[in-house]
Every structure is written in C-alpha cells, then in structure tokens.
Design a protein around this motif. Structure first.
Motif, PDB file in Angstrom:
ATOM      1  N   ILE A  17      14.629   5.065 -27.319  1.00 47.83           N
ATOM      2  CA  ILE A  17      13.463   4.495 -28.000  1.00 47.83           C
ATOM      3  C   ILE A  17      13.483   4.870 -29.478  1.00 47.83           C
ATOM      4  O   ILE A  17      13.242   4.033 -30.361  1.00 47.83           O
ATOM      5  CB  ILE A  17      12.162   4.976 -27.330  1.00 47.83           C
ATOM      6  N   ILE A  18      13.783   6.150 -29.765  1.00 47.15           N
ATOM      7  CA  ILE A  18      13.851   6.586 -31.165  1.00 47.15           C
ATOM      8  C   ILE A  18      15.019   5.904 -31.873  1.00 47.15           C
ATOM      9  O   ILE A  18      14.895   5.479 -33.033  1.00 47.15           O
ATOM     10  CB  ILE A  18      13.958   8.115 -31.248  1.00 47.15           C
ATOM     11  N   HIS A  19      16.164   5.803 -31.187  1.00 50.49           N
ATOM     12  CA  HIS A  19      17.307   5.082 -31.764  1.00 50.49           C
ATOM     13  C   HIS A  19      16.897   3.664 -32.163  1.00 50.49           C
ATOM     14  O   HIS A  19      17.195   3.208 -33.277  1.00 50.49           O
ATOM     15  CB  HIS A  19      18.454   5.013 -30.752  1.00 50.49           C
ATOM     16  N   MET A  20      16.223   2.982 -31.275  1.00 47.00           N
ATOM     17  CA  MET A  20      15.800   1.610 -31.548  1.00 47.00           C
ATOM     18  C   MET A  20      14.857   1.564 -32.749  1.00 47.00           C
ATOM     19  O   MET A  20      14.985   0.707 -33.626  1.00 47.00           O
ATOM     20  CB  MET A  20      15.128   1.015 -30.308  1.00 47.00           C
ATOM     21  N   GLY A  21      13.915   2.501 -32.778  1.00 52.28           N
ATOM     22  CA  GLY A  21      12.979   2.541 -33.889  1.00 52.28           C
ATOM     23  C   GLY A  21      13.671   2.798 -35.217  1.00 52.28           C
ATOM     24  O   GLY A  21      13.351   2.164 -36.236  1.00 52.28           O
ATOM     25  N   LEU A  22      14.651   3.702 -35.215  1.00 55.51           N
ATOM     26  CA  LEU A  22      15.382   4.000 -36.446  1.00 55.51           C
ATOM     27  C   LEU A  22      16.204   2.801 -36.902  1.00 55.51           C
ATOM     28  O   LEU A  22      16.332   2.547 -38.103  1.00 55.51           O
ATOM     29  CB  LEU A  22      16.282   5.222 -36.239  1.00 55.51           C
ATOM     30  N   GLU A  23      16.772   2.072 -35.941  1.00 57.30           N
ATOM     31  CA  GLU A  23      17.530   0.874 -36.306  1.00 57.30           C
ATOM     32  C   GLU A  23      16.619  -0.167 -36.951  1.00 57.30           C
ATOM     33  O   GLU A  23      16.967  -0.790 -37.958  1.00 57.30           O
ATOM     34  CB  GLU A  23      18.216   0.285 -35.065  1.00 57.30           C
ATOM     35  N   VAL A  24      15.432  -0.351 -36.378  1.00 58.17           N
ATOM     36  CA  VAL A  24      14.485  -1.326 -36.922  1.00 58.17           C
ATOM     37  C   VAL A  24      14.053  -0.933 -38.331  1.00 58.17           C
ATOM     38  O   VAL A  24      14.044  -1.756 -39.259  1.00 58.17           O
ATOM     39  CB  VAL A  24      13.253  -1.457 -35.994  1.00 58.17           C
ATOM     40  N   VAL A  25      13.707   0.335 -38.499  1.00 54.92           N
ATOM     41  CA  VAL A  25      13.275   0.808 -39.817  1.00 54.92           C
ATOM     42  C   VAL A  25      14.420   0.723 -40.818  1.00 54.92           C
ATOM     43  O   VAL A  25      14.222   0.363 -41.985  1.00 54.92           O
ATOM     44  CB  VAL A  25      12.744   2.251 -39.718  1.00 54.92           C
ATOM     45  N   SER A  26      15.636   1.023 -40.354  1.00 49.50           N
ATOM     46  CA  SER A  26      16.799   0.951 -41.237  1.00 49.50           C
ATOM     47  C   SER A  26      17.004  -0.465 -41.762  1.00 49.50           C
ATOM     48  O   SER A  26      17.222  -0.679 -42.963  1.00 49.50           O
ATOM     49  CB  SER A  26      18.048   1.429 -40.485  1.00 49.50           C
ATOM     50  N   VAL A  27      16.917  -1.439 -40.870  1.00 48.60           N
ATOM     51  CA  VAL A  27      17.087  -2.835 -41.278  1.00 48.60           C
ATOM     52  C   VAL A  27      15.950  -3.273 -42.199  1.00 48.60           C
ATOM     53  O   VAL A  27      16.175  -3.910 -43.234  1.00 48.60           O
ATOM     54  CB  VAL A  27      17.156  -3.746 -40.036  1.00 48.60           C
ATOM     55  N   ALA A  28      14.728  -2.900 -41.836  1.00 48.73           N
ATOM     56  CA  ALA A  28      13.570  -3.283 -42.658  1.00 48.73           C
ATOM     57  C   ALA A  28      13.664  -2.689 -44.052  1.00 48.73           C
ATOM     58  O   ALA A  28      13.342  -3.345 -45.050  1.00 48.73           O
ATOM     59  CB  ALA A  28      12.283  -2.829 -41.971  1.00 48.73           C
ATOM     60  N   ARG A 336      22.500   5.979 -42.146  1.00 51.67           N
ATOM     61  CA  ARG A 336      21.461   4.949 -42.299  1.00 51.67           C
ATOM     62  C   ARG A 336      20.139   5.407 -41.684  1.00 51.67           C
ATOM     63  O   ARG A 336      19.071   4.981 -42.121  1.00 51.67           O
ATOM     64  CB  ARG A 336      21.913   3.618 -41.709  1.00 51.67           C
ATOM     65  N   TYR A 337      20.205   6.267 -40.665  1.00 52.40           N
ATOM     66  CA  TYR A 337      18.982   6.818 -40.097  1.00 52.40           C
ATOM     67  C   TYR A 337      18.317   7.762 -41.088  1.00 52.40           C
ATOM     68  O   TYR A 337      17.094   7.798 -41.203  1.00 52.40           O
ATOM     69  CB  TYR A 337      19.276   7.556 -38.792  1.00 52.40           C
ATOM     70  N   VAL A 338      19.132   8.545 -41.776  1.00 46.45           N
ATOM     71  CA  VAL A 338      18.591   9.468 -42.784  1.00 46.45           C
ATOM     72  C   VAL A 338      17.894   8.681 -43.886  1.00 46.45           C
ATOM     73  O   VAL A 338      16.780   9.009 -44.314  1.00 46.45           O
ATOM     74  CB  VAL A 338      19.698  10.355 -43.381  1.00 46.45           C
ATOM     75  N   LYS A 339      18.539   7.623 -44.348  1.00 48.36           N
ATOM     76  CA  LYS A 339      17.928   6.800 -45.401  1.00 48.36           C
ATOM     77  C   LYS A 339      16.656   6.127 -44.901  1.00 48.36           C
ATOM     78  O   LYS A 339      15.675   5.999 -45.649  1.00 48.36           O
ATOM     79  CB  LYS A 339      18.940   5.762 -45.902  1.00 48.36           C
ATOM     80  N   SER A 343      12.993   6.953 -46.488  1.00 47.86           N
ATOM     81  CA  SER A 343      12.235   5.856 -47.101  1.00 47.86           C
ATOM     82  C   SER A 343      10.735   5.996 -46.841  1.00 47.86           C
ATOM     83  O   SER A 343       9.911   5.400 -47.539  1.00 47.86           O
ATOM     84  CB  SER A 343      12.710   4.510 -46.545  1.00 47.86           C
ATOM     85  N   GLY A 344      10.387   6.752 -45.791  1.00 49.91           N
ATOM     86  CA  GLY A 344       8.979   6.941 -45.451  1.00 49.91           C
ATOM     87  C   GLY A 344       8.396   5.838 -44.601  1.00 49.91           C
ATOM     88  O   GLY A 344       7.245   5.929 -44.156  1.00 49.91           O
ATOM     89  N   LEU A 345       9.174   4.790 -44.323  1.00 51.05           N
ATOM     90  CA  LEU A 345       8.634   3.650 -43.582  1.00 51.05           C
ATOM     91  C   LEU A 345       8.182   4.030 -42.177  1.00 51.05           C
ATOM     92  O   LEU A 345       7.129   3.579 -41.712  1.00 51.05           O
ATOM     93  CB  LEU A 345       9.687   2.537 -43.496  1.00 51.05           C
ATOM     94  N   ALA A 346       8.991   4.853 -41.510  1.00 52.25           N
ATOM     95  CA  ALA A 346       8.660   5.218 -40.130  1.00 52.25           C
ATOM     96  C   ALA A 346       7.309   5.917 -40.053  1.00 52.25           C
ATOM     97  O   ALA A 346       6.510   5.661 -39.143  1.00 52.25           O
ATOM     98  CB  ALA A 346       9.753   6.119 -39.555  1.00 52.25           C
ATOM     99  N   PHE A 347       7.031   6.763 -41.013  1.00 49.75           N
ATOM    100  CA  PHE A 347       5.785   7.531 -40.994  1.00 49.75           C
ATOM    101  C   PHE A 347       4.604   6.675 -41.464  1.00 49.75           C
ATOM    102  O   PHE A 347       3.478   6.854 -41.009  1.00 49.75           O
ATOM    103  CB  PHE A 347       5.940   8.785 -41.847  1.00 49.75           C
ATOM    104  N   LYS A 348       4.898   5.726 -42.343  1.00 47.83           N
ATOM    105  CA  LYS A 348       3.866   4.785 -42.790  1.00 47.83           C
ATOM    106  C   LYS A 348       3.434   3.914 -41.619  1.00 47.83           C
ATOM    107  O   LYS A 348       2.242   3.697 -41.384  1.00 47.83           O
ATOM    108  CB  LYS A 348       4.403   3.932 -43.939  1.00 47.83           C
ATOM    109  N   LEU A 349       4.404   3.423 -40.845  1.00 46.00           N
ATOM    110  CA  LEU A 349       4.098   2.575 -39.701  1.00 46.00           C
ATOM    111  C   LEU A 349       3.364   3.359 -38.614  1.00 46.00           C
ATOM    112  O   LEU A 349       2.473   2.820 -37.933  1.00 46.00           O
ATOM    113  CB  LEU A 349       5.378   1.972 -39.140  1.00 46.00           C
TER     114      LEU A 349
END
Length: 352
Positions: A17-28, A336-339, A343-349
C-alpha cells in the motif's frame, strides 16, 4: 494480545500500500499535477547503514539502508537543488525568510557501529554534515536493545512462553507469520507498561534460550572509545538520545528529566562537549508530546526532533523542540521515493 493473523495481514498489506502511494506521489510530483509543498526542506532519520541483509525473517529491515542508497539519496536531492546543512543550522534557516532553499539535514539514531563504518565514508565523500543521536546506555553498555534481542530470540525459537509483566503468553513461532506475530506482541507488551521491568524479563528469557543481549549490543553499537573517535570527525555532531531508550510518555517527570539530562552528561563525558540536540526515542505522537517537548526546552537543548513525518514548515515560529523528520526506510530504497517524500505532497494529501 492481538491475533497472529491480524498482525501478519497488517504487515503483509502495509508495504504494498505504501509502495503504491509513493509511486502515485512520485508521478504526481514529476508531472506537477499537484503543487509541491517541500517547505523549507527536510530532516532525515536513519538508523543502520550497512550492506543489505537478506534473512527471511527481518522485522527491523525498515531501520536499515544500504550505503549505495544513501549516496543515491544525496545525489537525487542535490539534482533537485537541495543544499545539505548541519542540524544545528536548521533554526537559522527556518528563521531566515530570504534563505535559499530547500535544505536537507541528516540524522542517525542510537549509535550503531555501522554509522562509522559505512555512513561516514559516504558523508565524507560528499562533504555532508550529520548528527548521530547516541543512546548513552547502549554506548556505556548499561542497557540492552529490546528490539534486537527479540529479533535474535524469535529467529531461534519455534515456540515461546513468556510473561513480561502483562500476563503469560504462549505462542508458536514456526512459520514466518507466527514469528512476526510473536515479535510484535512482545513489542506491544514492552511499550505498554514498565519498560525497565519488561526488558529485564526479556533479557532473562533470552539468556535461558542461549542468547546474551549484552553481546548483541557489543556487536552492533559503538563503544565509548569508538564514539569519542567518531565525534572528532569534522562532519560529525553527537546528540543525546536518553539513557535507556524508553517510551518517555510512560515515565514520571523526575525520570523524564533524568533520562534527558543524564544522557547529555554521559555523552559530554565521552566526547568532550555538551550535546545541543536531542531525539525522542521512537518519536511518534504517542511516545513524545507536549510534556516531553517542554522538558527538552527547559533543559536547554537548542532543538529536538521527533519521527513524525513531514517536511520542515515555512512557518518560522514552529516548535524547535518538536521538529519533524522523514525516515529513510529500508523497505523503500528508491531515489524517486525520496524525492516524492521530500516534495511534501504525501503529507499534504494526508492532511486533507
């Protein structure tokens, strides 16, 4: 005691689940689909830096990253115009509205020997300052590391009866699912009550099964002599991390004061200077809150860090004794997960 299947399913499902979330945030983040929220930068939490272990049962894998991944993290963020600064320079950076950003600061918790063997060469190669929060009880060999002891013990046994102060447990440990259930249930018992008594019982149980918890500390942690030599490296700063690595919310005000103050005295005696920075053990909201933040401030630490994940806020008035850090997690060792995290997107969402 939670049902083994519940614990196993939680562990099995959490990573993908976390992998999927990181992939989504990475692409976004890469496509600029959502405005970035990197703020003033990021403080990273690390623990172990070492060649990747590969045992089937490895409940602490999230605490370990490879030297190669550490270097890739540095290079990836430098490519994003992040500047590396020392933790001690973070308050000035936050207070300066005109400061060029964002920044990255690196911290490593506990005092593992591999910080000296594997992390230091990477940081020296790239001229990166970093802080190691040393737990003085581990360095002075007065305390053991329960999570490491439990891993050794669980790996060895195929069944265990134990009472760590919260009632007798009787659990199998033959399959991988059973071993993870045993590990996590022992951890729940230790974190929920009198940690000193629970760890004493655990250490006795380990000895009965041919495992010496003190030898584990000897194998994994820097000695006082090694920490002193390590502290003399120009890029290294040593911070305090309590004496016993206890859950601070479970102890009295007097014990809390002693854990912070004595650990600082201990580290000063070893390295020759008084630590200015402090890291709360475990560091989540249920392990450190307003009482602990106030105590760190009253005792004169310049700043203190949690493990609550987020980027550094652009609000210069944020609490310097409750700073967020983002974990460099052994389960997610991709630049790409680190970036994406920086980026802060994951925590913003997450806050929406």
């Amino acid at each position: 005691m939670q049902h083994p299947l519940t614990l196993a399913l939680r562990r099995i499902l959490k990573k993908p689940i976390i992998h999927m979330g990181l992939e989504v945030v990475s692409v976004a983040s890469h496509l600029n689909l959502i405005p970035k929220s990197s703020g003033k930068g990021v403080v990273f939490t690390l623990h172990r830096v070492e060649p990747q272990p590969s045992p089937l049962f490895n409940p602490s894998a999230h605490l370990s990253i490879t030297p190669e991944f550490l270097e890739k993290t540095i290079l990836a963020l430098r490519a994003e115009n992040y500047t590396a600064i020392s933790l001690g320079d973070v308050p000035q950076h936050l207070a300066n509205e005109q400061s060029a950003g964002p920044i990255m600061a690196f911290t490593l918790d506990d005092g593992y020997r591999n910080n000296m063997e594997y992390a230091l060469p990477i940081f020296k190669k790239h001229n990166i300052p970093f802080t190691v929060f040393a737990c003085s009880g581990f360095i002075n060999r007065t305390h053991t590391m329960w999570w490491e002891t439990v891993e050794y013990l669980t790996n060895k046994v195929d069944h265990l009866k134990f009472d760590l102060g919260r009632g007798m447990r009787d659990m199998p440990a033959r399959t991988l699912i059973e071993k993870y259930a045993l590990y996590e249930n022992i951890g729940l018992d230790i974190m929920a009550g009198d940690q000193t008594e629970a760890i004493e019982r655990l250490d006795s149980l380990a000895m009965q099964n041919g495992i010496d918890p003190k030898h584990i500390v000897d194998d994994l942690m820097m000695s006082a002599h090694e920490l002193k030599l390590f502290s003399q490296e120009p890029l290294v700063d040593i911070g305090a991390h309590t004496v016993s690595h206890c859950n601070l919310t479970q102890i009295s005000n007097e014990e809390l004061r002693n854990e912070l103050d004595q650990s600082r005295d201990d580290i000063e005696h070893i390295v020759g200077y008084r630590p200015r920075h402090f890291a709360y053990p475990y560091g989540k909201n249920d392990n450190a809150s307003s009482r602990e933040f106030m105590m760190a401030k009253q005792l004169g630490f310049d700043l203190s860090v949690t493990t609550e994940p987020d980027v550094l806020s652009e609000n210069a008035g944020q609490d310097l004794h409750a700073l967020h850090r983002i974990s460099l997690n052994g389960y997610y060792q991709k630049p790409r997960y680190v970036k994406a995290l920086a980026s802060g997107l994951a925590f913003k969402l997450k806050k929406l």
